[in-house]
Design a protein around this motif. Structure first.
Motif, PDB file in Angstrom:
ATOM      1  N   TRP A   1       0.825  -1.207   0.000  1.00  0.00           N
ATOM      2  CA  TRP A   1       0.000   0.000   0.000  1.00  0.00           C
ATOM      3  C   TRP A   1       0.859   1.257   0.000  1.00  0.00           C
ATOM      4  O   TRP A   1       0.509   2.271  -0.615  1.00  0.00           O
ATOM      5  CB  TRP A   1      -0.910  -0.001   1.225  1.00  0.00           C
ATOM      6  CG  TRP A   1      -0.144  -0.027   2.513  1.00  0.00           C
ATOM      7  CD1 TRP A   1       0.358  -1.121   3.158  1.00  0.00           C
ATOM      8  CD2 TRP A   1       0.239   1.102   3.303  1.00  0.00           C
ATOM      9  NE1 TRP A   1       1.028  -0.750   4.281  1.00  0.00           N
ATOM     10  CE2 TRP A   1       0.976   0.613   4.419  1.00  0.00           C
ATOM     11  CE3 TRP A   1       0.024   2.484   3.198  1.00  0.00           C
ATOM     12  CZ2 TRP A   1       1.488   1.454   5.387  1.00  0.00           C
ATOM     13  CZ3 TRP A   1       0.537   3.328   4.171  1.00  0.00           C
ATOM     14  CH2 TRP A   1       1.265   2.799   5.250  1.00  0.00           C
ATOM     15  N   SER A   2       2.022   1.190   0.659  1.00  0.00           N
ATOM     16  CA  SER A   2       2.902   2.356   0.754  1.00  0.00           C
ATOM     17  C   SER A   2       3.802   2.515  -0.458  1.00  0.00           C
ATOM     18  O   SER A   2       4.396   3.573  -0.655  1.00  0.00           O
ATOM     19  CB  SER A   2       3.777   2.219   1.998  1.00  0.00           C
ATOM     20  OG  SER A   2       4.625   1.083   1.855  1.00  0.00           O
ATOM     21  N   GLY A   3       3.926   1.450  -1.245  1.00  0.00           N
ATOM     22  CA  GLY A   3       4.858   1.479  -2.356  1.00  0.00           C
ATOM     23  C   GLY A   3       6.288   1.159  -1.963  1.00  0.00           C
ATOM     24  O   GLY A   3       7.186   1.151  -2.808  1.00  0.00           O
ATOM     25  N   ASP A   4       6.502   0.877  -0.676  1.00  0.00           N
ATOM     26  CA  ASP A   4       7.867   0.659  -0.186  1.00  0.00           C
ATOM     27  C   ASP A   4       8.437  -0.700  -0.578  1.00  0.00           C
ATOM     28  O   ASP A   4       9.661  -0.848  -0.675  1.00  0.00           O
ATOM     29  CB  ASP A   4       7.894   0.785   1.348  1.00  0.00           C
ATOM     30  CG  ASP A   4       7.736   2.215   1.802  1.00  0.00           C
ATOM     31  OD1 ASP A   4       7.434   2.425   2.989  1.00  0.00           O
ATOM     32  OD2 ASP A   4       7.902   3.135   0.964  1.00  0.00           O
ATOM     33  N   ASN A   5       7.573  -1.668  -0.743  1.00  0.00           N
ATOM     34  CA  ASN A   5       8.057  -3.017  -1.049  1.00  0.00           C
ATOM     35  C   ASN A   5       7.330  -3.606  -2.248  1.00  0.00           C
ATOM     36  O   ASN A   5       6.135  -3.388  -2.446  1.00  0.00           O
ATOM     37  CB  ASN A   5       7.863  -3.935   0.163  1.00  0.00           C
ATOM     38  CG  ASN A   5       8.817  -3.581   1.284  1.00  0.00           C
ATOM     39  OD1 ASN A   5      10.027  -3.571   1.113  1.00  0.00           O
ATOM     40  ND2 ASN A   5       8.268  -3.258   2.439  1.00  0.00           N
ATOM     41  N   THR A   6       8.082  -4.373  -3.021  1.00  0.00           N
ATOM     42  CA  THR A   6       7.533  -5.034  -4.204  1.00  0.00           C
ATOM     43  C   THR A   6       7.954  -6.502  -4.219  1.00  0.00           C
ATOM     44  O   THR A   6       8.881  -6.908  -3.513  1.00  0.00           O
ATOM     45  CB  THR A   6       8.032  -4.367  -5.499  1.00  0.00           C
ATOM     46  OG1 THR A   6       9.472  -4.399  -5.512  1.00  0.00           O
ATOM     47  CG2 THR A   6       7.555  -2.923  -5.608  1.00  0.00           C
ATOM     48  N   ALA A   7       7.271  -7.275  -5.030  1.00  0.00           N
ATOM     49  CA  ALA A   7       7.614  -8.683  -5.222  1.00  0.00           C
ATOM     50  C   ALA A   7       7.367  -9.033  -6.683  1.00  0.00           C
ATOM     51  O   ALA A   7       6.454  -8.474  -7.312  1.00  0.00           O
ATOM     52  CB  ALA A   7       6.767  -9.571  -4.316  1.00  0.00           C
ATOM     53  N   TYR A   8       8.175  -9.944  -7.210  1.00  0.00           N
ATOM     54  CA  TYR A   8       8.058 -10.329  -8.617  1.00  0.00           C
ATOM     55  C   TYR A   8       8.179 -11.839  -8.774  1.00  0.00           C
ATOM     56  O   TYR A   8       8.917 -12.503  -8.034  1.00  0.00           O
ATOM     57  CB  TYR A   8       9.174  -9.678  -9.443  1.00  0.00           C
ATOM     58  CG  TYR A   8       9.094  -8.179  -9.510  1.00  0.00           C
ATOM     59  CD1 TYR A   8       9.767  -7.378  -8.599  1.00  0.00           C
ATOM     60  CD2 TYR A   8       8.325  -7.557 -10.490  1.00  0.00           C
ATOM     61  CE1 TYR A   8       9.687  -5.993  -8.649  1.00  0.00           C
ATOM     62  CE2 TYR A   8       8.230  -6.170 -10.548  1.00  0.00           C
ATOM     63  CZ  TYR A   8       8.914  -5.399  -9.625  1.00  0.00           C
ATOM     64  OH  TYR A   8       8.814  -4.032  -9.693  1.00  0.00           O
ATOM     65  N   ALA A   9       7.492 -12.355  -9.785  1.00  0.00           N
ATOM     66  CA  ALA A   9       7.716 -13.729 -10.190  1.00  0.00           C
ATOM     67  C   ALA A   9       9.103 -13.824 -10.824  1.00  0.00           C
ATOM     68  O   ALA A   9       9.565 -12.870 -11.466  1.00  0.00           O
ATOM     69  CB  ALA A   9       6.647 -14.160 -11.193  1.00  0.00           C
ATOM     70  N   ASP A  10       9.745 -14.964 -10.662  1.00  0.00           N
ATOM     71  CA  ASP A  10      11.086 -15.131 -11.219  1.00  0.00           C
ATOM     72  C   ASP A  10      11.091 -14.924 -12.739  1.00  0.00           C
ATOM     73  O   ASP A  10      12.068 -14.410 -13.297  1.00  0.00           O
ATOM     74  CB  ASP A  10      11.616 -16.524 -10.904  1.00  0.00           C
ATOM     75  CG  ASP A  10      11.986 -16.681  -9.438  1.00  0.00           C
ATOM     76  OD1 ASP A  10      12.108 -17.838  -8.991  1.00  0.00           O
ATOM     77  OD2 ASP A  10      12.145 -15.655  -8.738  1.00  0.00           O
TER      78      ASP A  10
END
Length: 126
Positions: free
Chosen positions: A53-62
């Motif tokens: 929600w804050s934009g501070d953390n992201t995650a991605y598929a390999d």
């Protein structure tokens, strides 16, 4: 309730780029995590990228790491997916989704997401 509408899909050659947008209704957009999933022909829907929600953390598929970037503009109630170096295997319907929880690490699990858009088609030709 949150309503989501994706845009920006289309036909692109391999190696090209597209930017998807997902516009959200409602005042709570800035308090929810957001994600992109995709469903390719004959495949199950799979996780692509997520942002807190804050934009501070992201995650991605390999499979997309290093090529795709998720971002959000809370002032515009919009989340984006910048897709570079596209491959034919990226062909899919892309969905955005909203997770009503406020997390530190965004989820890659479909069942954590409460609201979904209708999707936008991305086709990558070889």
């Amino acid at each position: 309730q949150v309503q989501l509408a994706e845009s920006g899909g289309g036909l692109v050659q391999a190696g090209g780029s597209l930017r998807l947008s997902c516009a959200a209704s409602g005042r709570i957009f800035s308090t929810v995590d957001m994600a992109w999933f995709r469903k390719g022909p004959g495949q199950e829907r799979e996780f692509v990228a997520a942002i807190t929600w804050s934009g501070d953390n992201t995650a991605y598929a390999d499979s997309v790491k290093g090529r795709f970037t998720i971002s959000r503009d809370n002032a515009k109630n919009t989340v984006y997916l910048q897709m570079n170096s596209l491959k034919p295997e990226d062909t899919a319907v892309y969905y955005c989704a909203a997770d009503m929880r406020r997390t530190v690490v965004p989820s890659a699990r479909e069942y954590d997401y409460d609201y979904w858009g209708r999707g936008t088609q991305v086709t990558v030709s070889s």
